[in-house]
Enzyme design. Structure first.
Site, PDB file in Angstrom:
ATOM      1  N   LYS A 135       0.856  -1.185   0.000  1.00  0.00           N
ATOM      2  CA  LYS A 135       0.000   0.000   0.000  1.00  0.00           C
ATOM      3  C   LYS A 135       0.895   1.240   0.000  1.00  0.00           C
ATOM      4  CE  LYS A 135      -3.152   2.819   2.658  1.00  0.00           C
ATOM      5  NZ  LYS A 135      -3.679   3.125   4.009  1.00  0.00           N
ATOM      6  N   GLY A 192      -8.216   9.308  10.101  1.00  0.00           N
ATOM      7  CA  GLY A 192      -8.477   9.420  11.539  1.00  0.00           C
ATOM      8  C   GLY A 192      -9.571  10.385  11.915  1.00  0.00           C
ATOM      9  N   ALA A 231      -9.604   5.647   4.594  1.00  0.00           N
ATOM     10  CA  ALA A 231      -9.511   6.826   5.477  1.00  0.00           C
ATOM     11  C   ALA A 231     -10.851   7.511   5.657  1.00  0.00           C
ATOM     12  CB  ALA A 231      -8.489   7.834   4.978  1.00  0.00           C
ATOM     13  N   GLY A 232     -11.130   7.859   6.900  1.00  0.00           N
ATOM     14  CA  GLY A 232     -12.293   8.689   7.227  1.00  0.00           C
ATOM     15  C   GLY A 232     -13.501   7.951   7.739  1.00  0.00           C
ATOM     16  N   ASN A 271      -8.674   1.673  10.102  1.00  0.00           N
ATOM     17  CA  ASN A 271      -7.886   1.361  11.287  1.00  0.00           C
ATOM     18  C   ASN A 271      -8.463   2.075  12.508  1.00  0.00           C
ATOM     19  OD1 ASN A 271      -4.329   1.594  12.212  1.00  0.00           O
ATOM     20  ND2 ASN A 271      -6.024   0.672  13.249  1.00  0.00           N
ATOM     21  N   THR A 272      -8.427   3.410  12.478  1.00  0.00           N
ATOM     22  CA  THR A 272      -8.826   4.187  13.655  1.00  0.00           C
ATOM     23  C   THR A 272     -10.270   3.923  14.064  1.00  0.00           C
ATOM     24  OG1 THR A 272      -7.306   5.913  12.919  1.00  0.00           O
ATOM     25  CG2 THR A 272      -8.840   6.505  14.657  1.00  0.00           C
TER      26      THR A 272
END
Length: 267
Positions: free
Chosen positions: A103, A164, A190-191, A212-213
């Site tokens: 990635k 995040g 993301a997001g 992830n977050t």
């Protein structure tokens, strides 16, 4: 997830369309527990932040997530130039016995972690030429996504919103343009903040979601991992089923309004 509907990345089939990160957990044991709950097969690893053998005297993530059980996706989190990103993934290939699926992310700003697309394109070109299978974190710009596809990247991964942030998909229109134009898998990266964000991405037609977050920063990460798994599966099934058309007027009742049984006259 239906086994007859696999996610194909670089000619390999996966039954899970949820990809997850390995950072921000309290320890590797919690990381493993959350990933098990998510059902993810592809897990992304920040090479500059996570030990996968660079530090032999420290605990290794590979003890908890062995490559025999998961497809590791080395990433270039924390890189701000093409050269830095390329060097990082060359190291990952060496550490992981010629592993090619990676990635790429080249950041342009340390506050927003927004991608630097000129450097991303430069790094992508080099990595593809060196035989890597490149999945790319990028902006939701349909033209630049086409450029990445033309370079030979195996998947494009436009951000839904800032890394995040948990803000969800802020520009579904651009995402739809990308989905309409790109032939390689498009995954939201993301997001994502909660399960409904993941479901929306899948309902739009995305091939998968990486997060992830949203899991690691939840009050109950393992519970959230399970929720994300269900959301991705439900969103994919809804996309395949094909939703009913939206109507701004002339509502149609679910039940017929003609041929109703009459109660008759009472005597």
């Amino acid at each position: 997830m239906m086994t007859q509907d696999p996610l194909i990345i670089a000619d390999k089939a996966y039954h899970s369309r949820l990809l997850v990160g390995t950072g921000k957990y309290k320890d590797f044991a919690q990381t493993r527990a959350a990933i098990d709950a998510s059902g993810a097969q592809i897990v992304t690893v920040a090479i500059r932040r996570t030990n996968i053998g660079q530090s032999p005297d420290q605990e290794s993530l590979l003890d908890y997530l062995p490559p025999s059980q998961f497809t590791l996706l080395p990433n270039t989190a924390g890189c701000y130039s093409a050269d830095e990103a390329v060097r990082t993934l060359r190291l990952a290939r060496e550490l992981l016995d010629d592993h090619r699926l990676v990635k790429l992310e080249v950041l342009g700003d340390s506050d927003t972690l927004f991608p630097n697309m000129p450097e991303t394109l430069k790094a992508a070109k080099t990595l593809v030429e060196e035989g890597f299978d490149v999945m790319v974190y990028c902006t939701d710009d349909p033209i630049q996504c086409q450029m990445l596809e033309d370079l030979g990247c195996v998947a494009v991964m436009p951000l839904a919103s800032l890394i995040g942030s948990g803000m969800g998909i802020l520009n579904p229109w651009n995402l739809q343009l990308i989905l309409d134009k790109i032939q390689v898998p498009v995954l939201v990266d993301a997001g994502v903040g909660t399960a409904s964000d993941a479901a929306i991405a899948m309902e739009l037609g995305c091939a998968g979601v990486l997060m992830n977050t949203a899991i690691a920063a939840a009050k109950e990460p393992i519970l959230m991992a399970g929720a994300m798994r269900k959301a991705v599966e439900a969103g994919r099934e809804a996309f395949l089923a094909g939703r009913m058309p939206r109507k701004t007027y002339q509502a149609t009742p679910s039940s017929p309004t003609t041929g109703l049984i009459s109660g008759g006259n009472r005597t």
